[in-house]
Design a protein around this motif. Structure first.
Motif, PDB file in Angstrom:
ATOM      1  N   TYR A  18       0.831  -1.207   0.000  1.00 28.50           N
ATOM      2  CA  TYR A  18       0.000   0.000   0.000  1.00 28.50           C
ATOM      3  C   TYR A  18       0.868   1.261   0.000  1.00 28.50           C
ATOM      4  N   ILE A  19       1.883   1.284   0.847  1.00 28.05           N
ATOM      5  CA  ILE A  19       2.766   2.456   0.921  1.00 28.05           C
ATOM      6  C   ILE A  19       3.520   2.634  -0.391  1.00 28.05           C
ATOM      7  N   ALA A  20       3.995   1.538  -0.974  1.00 24.05           N
ATOM      8  CA  ALA A  20       4.718   1.633  -2.241  1.00 24.05           C
ATOM      9  C   ALA A  20       3.814   2.150  -3.357  1.00 24.05           C
ATOM     10  N   SER A  21       2.564   1.729  -3.383  1.00 27.68           N
ATOM     11  CA  SER A  21       1.658   2.201  -4.432  1.00 27.68           C
ATOM     12  C   SER A  21       1.274   3.657  -4.235  1.00 27.68           C
ATOM     13  N   ARG A  22       1.202   4.131  -3.015  1.00 30.07           N
ATOM     14  CA  ARG A  22       0.881   5.541  -2.757  1.00 30.07           C
ATOM     15  C   ARG A  22       2.054   6.442  -3.106  1.00 30.07           C
ATOM     16  N   ARG A  23       3.269   5.957  -2.959  1.00 31.21           N
ATOM     17  CA  ARG A  23       4.437   6.777  -3.265  1.00 31.21           C
ATOM     18  C   ARG A  23       4.686   6.869  -4.758  1.00 31.21           C
ATOM     19  N   ASN A  24       4.358   5.831  -5.512  1.00 29.88           N
ATOM     20  CA  ASN A  24       4.591   5.787  -6.956  1.00 29.88           C
ATOM     21  C   ASN A  24       3.336   5.300  -7.669  1.00 29.88           C
ATOM     22  N   PRO A  25       2.271   6.105  -7.708  1.00 27.40           N
ATOM     23  CA  PRO A  25       1.007   5.603  -8.244  1.00 27.40           C
ATOM     24  C   PRO A  25       0.950   5.506  -9.763  1.00 27.40           C
ATOM     25  N   LEU A  26       1.683   6.332 -10.489  1.00 25.83           N
ATOM     26  CA  LEU A  26       1.535   6.354 -11.938  1.00 25.83           C
ATOM     27  C   LEU A  26       2.757   5.778 -12.634  1.00 25.83           C
ATOM     28  N   THR A  27       2.525   5.143 -13.760  1.00 20.98           N
ATOM     29  CA  THR A  27       3.599   4.657 -14.605  1.00 20.98           C
ATOM     30  C   THR A  27       3.333   5.099 -16.029  1.00 20.98           C
ATOM     31  N   LYS A  28       4.386   5.184 -16.801  1.00 24.65           N
ATOM     32  CA  LYS A  28       4.224   5.557 -18.201  1.00 24.65           C
ATOM     33  C   LYS A  28       3.626   4.379 -18.959  1.00 24.65           C
ATOM     34  N   CYS A  29       2.708   4.665 -19.838  1.00 19.95           N
ATOM     35  CA  CYS A  29       2.016   3.625 -20.595  1.00 19.95           C
ATOM     36  C   CYS A  29       3.009   2.883 -21.488  1.00 19.95           C
ATOM     37  N   TRP A  30       2.967   1.560 -21.424  1.00 23.71           N
ATOM     38  CA  TRP A  30       3.885   0.747 -22.222  1.00 23.71           C
ATOM     39  C   TRP A  30       3.463   0.649 -23.677  1.00 23.71           C
ATOM     40  N   ARG A  31       2.201   0.898 -23.954  1.00 16.05           N
ATOM     41  CA  ARG A  31       1.735   0.775 -25.341  1.00 16.05           C
ATOM     42  C   ARG A  31       2.039   2.018 -26.164  1.00 16.05           C
ATOM     43  N   CYS A  32       1.788   3.195 -25.607  1.00 12.76           N
ATOM     44  CA  CYS A  32       1.958   4.414 -26.392  1.00 12.76           C
ATOM     45  C   CYS A  32       3.247   5.157 -26.042  1.00 12.76           C
ATOM     46  N   GLY A  33       3.942   4.719 -24.992  1.00 10.74           N
ATOM     47  CA  GLY A  33       5.192   5.379 -24.607  1.00 10.74           C
ATOM     48  C   GLY A  33       4.982   6.746 -23.984  1.00 10.74           C
TER      49      GLY A  33
END
Length: 66
Positions: A18-33
């Protein structure tokens, strides 16, 4: 293993995730870059909206919010 220790280990694992997901919630989309659109291979000037990120260029983390 004692049931209390197993429950404590499971609770600790959930808390760490839970703590790890709150600290880094977003990732760059792998499909569109990160552009929010997927370009055509045949006609490179044509594109369509990325269905993974909804044209935002970012996708949600596994347990995180946006």
């Amino acid at each position: 293993m004692d049931p209390f220790n197993a429950l404590l280990a499971a609770a600790l694992l959930v808390a760490v995730l839970y703590i790890a997901s709150r600290r880094n919630p977003l990732t760059k989309c792998w499909r569109c870059g990160g552009t929010g659109m997927i370009r055509s291979w045949v006609l490179p000037w044509r594109f369509r909206t990325c269905s993974s990120c909804g044209r935002s260029g970012e996708i949600r983390g596994r347990f995180g919010g946006r």
